[in-house]
Write an enzyme that holds these catalytic residues in place. Structure first.
Site, PDB file in Angstrom:
ATOM      1  N   ASN A 393       0.824  -1.210   0.000  1.00  0.00           N
ATOM      2  CA  ASN A 393       0.000   0.000   0.000  1.00  0.00           C
ATOM      3  C   ASN A 393       0.860   1.262   0.000  1.00  0.00           C
ATOM      4  O   ASN A 393       1.165   1.801  -1.050  1.00  0.00           O
ATOM      5  CB  ASN A 393      -0.945  -0.014   1.205  1.00  0.00           C
ATOM      6  N   ASP A 394       1.249   1.734   1.175  1.00  0.00           N
ATOM      7  CA  ASP A 394       1.945   3.013   1.264  1.00  0.00           C
ATOM      8  C   ASP A 394       3.232   3.054   0.451  1.00  0.00           C
ATOM      9  O   ASP A 394       3.606   4.110  -0.066  1.00  0.00           O
ATOM     10  CB  ASP A 394       2.268   3.332   2.728  1.00  0.00           C
ATOM     11  N   VAL A 395       3.924   1.928   0.312  1.00  0.00           N
ATOM     12  CA  VAL A 395       5.215   1.911  -0.376  1.00  0.00           C
ATOM     13  C   VAL A 395       5.060   2.052  -1.888  1.00  0.00           C
ATOM     14  O   VAL A 395       6.055   2.108  -2.608  1.00  0.00           O
ATOM     15  CB  VAL A 395       6.000   0.625  -0.055  1.00  0.00           C
TER      16      VAL A 395
END
Length: 468
Positions: A393-395
């Protein structure tokens, strides 16, 4: 120096050399297994030498030897059972428990040595390491237990910030400082030691509770560094050279790794310790507000993958939690038989601890040569036909490239620069940073909503049907 002392020192030197070489070999997934075995061999030699010193001194009472033997059998048995039963997805929790055991054992060494002297004043060369050993070991013990509980789900994974938590931590730190000074100065008898140990145990809990989400890999690394430092201090307390060397190596390597992990998230270590950032990954349903999201089917994904020339898989924690690494590798093998070039892009904080994703993929049989680090794979994305993101997700969030977002400046995998992107995810739930992922609304991104393990099985079946 007697011949026996010379042999013992040579064994310690050989063991220390094994530790250094083992750490060097662990720099690469290809040689990490040999490095682990070499380090374990050095530790075995060190333990045998320490026991030989115990017997040679002639001070070992039968009761003490019985306790040592019982401890060795219990520890070896627990290690063997853990190695066989603990799944790779639960390895971060186990590492946290190992950190707790190491820190707790080091603290007990300091406490025992102080009580053995009856609380009498000590030389500063002994009292300072003893105070540091106790405080660092106790903080590591309680903090690692909380971290393990968060990873296991026994303790909520989100940051837990209670009213007055900052002031509580400050008060505990002050108590530790005063007690450590009194202990080092030989003032107050055993009272400063008791205050120091209890305050350190409470501080470990107060330090880790406010930390959660994507900061947990950094915390695990930091606690590992604490463990090494505590062990080194214990070595100074009892005058064991090998403990000093081993602890210093673990402490230094853990500190370096902590710094690298924090940099990979664009977070300072101070901000990580301050806590309160991010949330655990939610499983929010797809809502009407996500109208720009384009959902795709298994057949749609199969067509893109089967007729691509270059595919990059981007695994994340969602893959680890679903234990979908074997399914991903099976899909890769089918594509490779069709002549598709397949590789894996692994972000430094993928999974729940440093190196976790590499180990999971290696366990599934993925060749080391296909594992690409972020700096290596990012320039390749513009030439990638399909980037398949599985549970990350965030990466992968392009919002990190512009100022003003919660993850601004965080190094990410440039999957949005691939020609086509497929994201496998259970829902539109936020990642640990608690913000929307702009990748999901990119026109060239297709969202496949399913558990990662189920999705891999469905996509693999669709590819097999398509290519016969």
């Amino acid at each position: 120096m007697s011949a026996f002392d010379t042999v013992i020192r040579l064994v310690y030197l050989a063991a220390a050399t094994c530790f250094v070489l083992g750490l060097h070999l662990m720099n690469s997934p290809v040689t990490a297994r040999r490095g682990n075995l070499l380090s374990a061999g050095g530790m075995t030699a060190g333990i045998v030498a320490a026991l030989a010193v115990l017997f040679h001194a002639g001070t070992a009472r039968p009761a003490a030897l019985l306790v040592v033997a019982a401890g060795a059998v219990a520890g070896a048995g627990a290690g063997l059972v853990g190695a066989r039963r603990v799944k790779m997805t639960a390895m971060p929790q186990l590492v946290s428990l190992f950190n707790a055991v190491g820190g707790g054992a080091a603290a007990l060494v300091g406490v025992h040595d102080f009580l053995r002297l009856g609380g009498a004043p000590m030389d500063v060369r002994n009292s300072v390491p003893l105070a540091l050993d106790t405080v660092i070991g106790a903080v590591t013990f309680s903090g690692s237990l909380v971290a393990s509980g968060k990873l296991q789900g026994v303790v909520p994974g989100r940051p837990i910030v209670f009213p007055g938590s900052r002031w509580t931590s400050l008060a505990l730190a002050t108590a530790m400082g005063v007690a450590a000074v009194m202990l080092a100065a030989g003032v107050g008898g055993t009272a400063p030691l008791a205050v120091l140990a209890l305050a350190a145990l409470a501080f470990g809990v107060a330090m880790v509770l406010p930390i959660g989400g994507a900061d947990m890999p950094v915390v695990i690394s930091l606690l590992n560094a604490f463990t090494g430092t505590a062990v080194a201090m214990a070595g100074f307390v009892i005058g064991n050279t090998l403990l000093i060397i081993a602890g210093a190596l673990v402490g230094a390597s853990g500190a370096i790794l902590t710094r690298l992990m924090a940099a990979a998230m664009n977070r300072s270590i101070g901000n990580v310790i301050a806590g309160g950032f991010g949330t655990a990954d939610g499983a929010a349903p797809v809502t009407a507000g996500a109208g720009r999201v384009r959902a795709v089917s298994a057949d749609d994904v199969a067509v893109q993958l089967a007729y691509a020339a270059k595919v990059v898989f981007v695994p994340g924690y969602g893959l680890a939690a679903a234990q979908a690494q074997h399914g991903l590798h099976d899909l890769a093998e089918i594509l490779e038989r069709r002549g598709v070039e397949v590789s894996y892009a692994v972000h430094p904080v993928a999974g729940r601890m440093p190196g976790h994703m590499n180990v999971l993929l290696a366990e599934a049989g993925v060749p080391y040569s296909q594992l690409k680090e972020m700096d290596e794979v990012n320039p390749e994305f513009p030439r990638v036909d399909v980037a398949l993101v599985v549970g990350a997700n965030d990466v992968t969030n392009p919002a990190a490239r512009r100022p003003g977002s919660a993850i601004s400046g965080m190094p990410i995998l440039d999957v949005d620069r691939a020609k086509s992107v497929i994201v496998v995810k259970r829902s539109m739930g936020h990642g640990y940073a608690g913000i929307d992922n702009e990748l999901y609304t990119d026109p060239k991104t297709g969202m496949y909503f399913a558990d990662a393990k189920k999705a891999m099985a469905e996509i693999t079946a669709a590819v097999k049907t398509l290519v016969g």
